[in-house]
Design a protein around this motif. Structure first.
Motif, PDB file in Angstrom:
ATOM      1  N   GLY A 138     -45.956 -34.593  50.528  1.00 42.60           N
ATOM      2  CA  GLY A 138     -47.184 -34.782  51.294  1.00 42.60           C
ATOM      3  C   GLY A 138     -47.119 -36.507  51.718  1.00 42.60           C
ATOM      4  O   GLY A 138     -46.241 -37.165  51.334  1.00 42.60           O
ATOM      5  N   THR A 139     -48.046 -36.958  52.198  1.00 39.22           N
ATOM      6  CA  THR A 139     -47.800 -37.898  52.843  1.00 39.22           C
ATOM      7  C   THR A 139     -49.103 -39.073  52.098  1.00 39.22           C
ATOM      8  O   THR A 139     -50.238 -38.633  50.952  1.00 39.22           O
ATOM      9  CB  THR A 139     -48.562 -38.251  54.157  1.00 39.22           C
ATOM     10  N   GLU A 140     -48.744 -40.485  52.205  1.00 37.76           N
ATOM     11  CA  GLU A 140     -49.539 -41.997  51.807  1.00 37.76           C
ATOM     12  C   GLU A 140     -51.172 -41.523  52.103  1.00 37.76           C
ATOM     13  O   GLU A 140     -51.868 -41.617  51.211  1.00 37.76           O
ATOM     14  CB  GLU A 140     -49.620 -42.694  51.728  1.00 37.76           C
ATOM     15  N   ILE A 141     -51.160 -40.676  52.872  1.00 38.83           N
ATOM     16  CA  ILE A 141     -52.298 -39.887  53.525  1.00 38.83           C
ATOM     17  C   ILE A 141     -53.249 -38.848  52.368  1.00 38.83           C
ATOM     18  O   ILE A 141     -54.713 -39.147  51.673  1.00 38.83           O
ATOM     19  CB  ILE A 141     -52.913 -39.689  54.777  1.00 38.83           C
ATOM     20  N   ASP A 142     -52.382 -38.104  51.788  1.00 40.40           N
ATOM     21  CA  ASP A 142     -52.370 -36.857  51.184  1.00 40.40           C
ATOM     22  C   ASP A 142     -52.836 -37.121  49.217  1.00 40.40           C
ATOM     23  O   ASP A 142     -53.584 -36.678  49.044  1.00 40.40           O
ATOM     24  CB  ASP A 142     -51.361 -35.882  51.125  1.00 40.40           C
ATOM     25  N   VAL A 143     -52.013 -38.483  49.456  1.00 45.47           N
ATOM     26  CA  VAL A 143     -52.149 -39.058  47.793  1.00 45.47           C
ATOM     27  C   VAL A 143     -52.418 -40.861  47.680  1.00 45.47           C
ATOM     28  O   VAL A 143     -51.790 -41.249  47.956  1.00 45.47           O
ATOM     29  CB  VAL A 143     -51.188 -38.944  47.058  1.00 45.47           C
ATOM     30  N   ASN A 144     -53.728 -40.821  46.841  1.00 45.93           N
ATOM     31  CA  ASN A 144     -54.136 -42.110  46.606  1.00 45.93           C
ATOM     32  C   ASN A 144     -53.041 -42.769  45.425  1.00 45.93           C
ATOM     33  O   ASN A 144     -52.135 -42.464  44.787  1.00 45.93           O
ATOM     34  CB  ASN A 144     -55.847 -42.332  45.088  1.00 45.93           C
ATOM     35  N   ASP A 145     -52.678 -44.213  45.762  1.00 39.37           N
ATOM     36  CA  ASP A 145     -52.058 -44.892  45.266  1.00 39.37           C
ATOM     37  C   ASP A 145     -51.416 -44.555  43.812  1.00 39.37           C
ATOM     38  O   ASP A 145     -51.222 -44.372  43.175  1.00 39.37           O
ATOM     39  CB  ASP A 145     -52.174 -46.774  45.408  1.00 39.37           C
ATOM     40  N   ALA A 146     -52.894 -44.589  42.997  1.00 41.76           N
ATOM     41  CA  ALA A 146     -52.971 -44.242  41.465  1.00 41.76           C
ATOM     42  C   ALA A 146     -52.617 -43.422  41.506  1.00 41.76           C
ATOM     43  O   ALA A 146     -51.783 -43.309  39.954  1.00 41.76           O
ATOM     44  CB  ALA A 146     -54.862 -44.417  41.454  1.00 41.76           C
ATOM     45  N   ASP A 147     -52.296 -42.337  42.067  1.00 41.50           N
ATOM     46  CA  ASP A 147     -52.009 -40.928  41.626  1.00 41.50           C
ATOM     47  C   ASP A 147     -50.104 -40.596  41.611  1.00 41.50           C
ATOM     48  O   ASP A 147     -49.356 -40.227  41.406  1.00 41.50           O
ATOM     49  CB  ASP A 147     -52.860 -40.279  42.285  1.00 41.50           C
ATOM     50  N   LEU A 148     -50.123 -42.350  42.497  1.00 43.13           N
ATOM     51  CA  LEU A 148     -48.628 -41.613  43.275  1.00 43.13           C
ATOM     52  C   LEU A 148     -47.094 -41.809  41.217  1.00 43.13           C
ATOM     53  O   LEU A 148     -46.093 -41.040  41.460  1.00 43.13           O
ATOM     54  CB  LEU A 148     -47.646 -42.963  43.940  1.00 43.13           C
ATOM     55  N   GLU A 149     -47.727 -41.939  40.721  1.00 42.22           N
ATOM     56  CA  GLU A 149     -46.431 -42.439  39.062  1.00 42.22           C
ATOM     57  C   GLU A 149     -46.343 -40.689  39.534  1.00 42.22           C
ATOM     58  O   GLU A 149     -45.450 -40.191  38.292  1.00 42.22           O
ATOM     59  CB  GLU A 149     -47.324 -43.293  38.537  1.00 42.22           C
ATOM     60  N   ASP A 150     -47.808 -39.908  39.065  1.00 39.46           N
ATOM     61  CA  ASP A 150     -47.323 -38.582  39.156  1.00 39.46           C
ATOM     62  C   ASP A 150     -46.363 -37.442  40.367  1.00 39.46           C
ATOM     63  O   ASP A 150     -45.922 -36.960  39.799  1.00 39.46           O
ATOM     64  CB  ASP A 150     -48.559 -37.604  39.293  1.00 39.46           C
ATOM     65  N   HIS A 151     -45.670 -39.096  40.827  1.00 41.17           N
ATOM     66  CA  HIS A 151     -45.137 -37.952  42.101  1.00 41.17           C
ATOM     67  C   HIS A 151     -43.438 -38.744  42.257  1.00 41.17           C
ATOM     68  O   HIS A 151     -42.558 -38.293  42.603  1.00 41.17           O
ATOM     69  CB  HIS A 151     -45.249 -37.942  43.332  1.00 41.17           C
ATOM     70  N   ILE A 152     -42.935 -39.371  40.918  1.00 38.64           N
ATOM     71  CA  ILE A 152     -41.978 -40.046  41.008  1.00 38.64           C
ATOM     72  C   ILE A 152     -41.133 -38.904  40.771  1.00 38.64           C
ATOM     73  O   ILE A 152     -41.065 -37.878  39.753  1.00 38.64           O
ATOM     74  CB  ILE A 152     -41.581 -40.452  39.853  1.00 38.64           C
ATOM     75  N   VAL A 153     -39.610 -38.740  41.294  1.00 32.65           N
ATOM     76  CA  VAL A 153     -38.733 -37.981  41.361  1.00 32.65           C
ATOM     77  C   VAL A 153     -37.302 -39.380  41.431  1.00 32.65           C
ATOM     78  O   VAL A 153     -36.971 -39.997  41.481  1.00 32.65           O
ATOM     79  CB  VAL A 153     -38.113 -37.376  42.785  1.00 32.65           C
TER      80      VAL A 153
END
Length: 173
Positions: A138-153
């Motif tokens: 997804g893009t930064e538009i799709d994911v809130n900054d607060a939820d980025l840690e759920d997308h760490i790879v």
């Protein structure tokens, strides 16, 4: 009678081996980009340790299929925190992927076989499994900054085995 053709030296034509980053033309500088788009992924930094964590979420301007910016000339106007790489900052940015052509040259290392300047083919970065193609969720538009840690790879900070080879592997039939 003409002189026999000169045999090119190993360094001839490899401007990144003979010039400093500051001596490169704009076209040479831009060609150091391997087209992986890993730098276009959203990253998080641990404030206590400085450790960088990549996500599989990209900048809103990334075309993740082509691994190119949708508006490269105006990217800083549209994304104010987009970092323009320079000879000065590539030596200090701690979030450049280990495979980044700018980082490798700044560190005095050579480019990998899959880099377009070596292979002559912009698709080898994808063939080697280095690019973000097919891996962006997804893009930064799709994911809130607060939820980025759920997308760490982990993969953007690693180099696939086939990309580490000294030469392009032969394709099996």
């Amino acid at each position: 009678m003409t002189a026999p053709p000169k045999r090119p030296s190993d360094q001839e034509g490899f401007f990144w081996k003979t010039k400093t980053l500051e001596e490169m033309s704009n076209a040479e500088w831009e060609s150091l980009c391997d087209g992986c788009a890993r730098c276009c992924l959203e990253k998080l930094e641990d404030e206590d340790t400085g450790k960088i964590y990549f996500t599989h979420i990209s900048c809103k301007l990334l075309d993740s299929g082509l691994c190119t910016c949708k508006d490269y000339p105006n990217r800083s106007d549209q994304v104010p925190d987009c970092v323009r790489l320079t000879p000065e900052n590539v030596r200090t940015l701690n979030w450049l992927p280990p495979s980044c052509g700018y980082r490798l040259v700044a560190e005095g290392r050579d480019l990998y076989w899959w880099h377009p300047l070596i292979s002559g083919d912009p698709n080898t970065v994808h063939e080697a499994g280095v690019s973000v193609r097919g891996r962006v969720e997804g893009t930064e538009i799709d994911v809130n900054d607060a939820d980025l840690e759920d997308h760490i790879v982990r993969w953007p900070a690693l180099l696939p085995k086939r990309a580490q080879l000294k030469k392009r592997p032969k394709l099996s039939k």
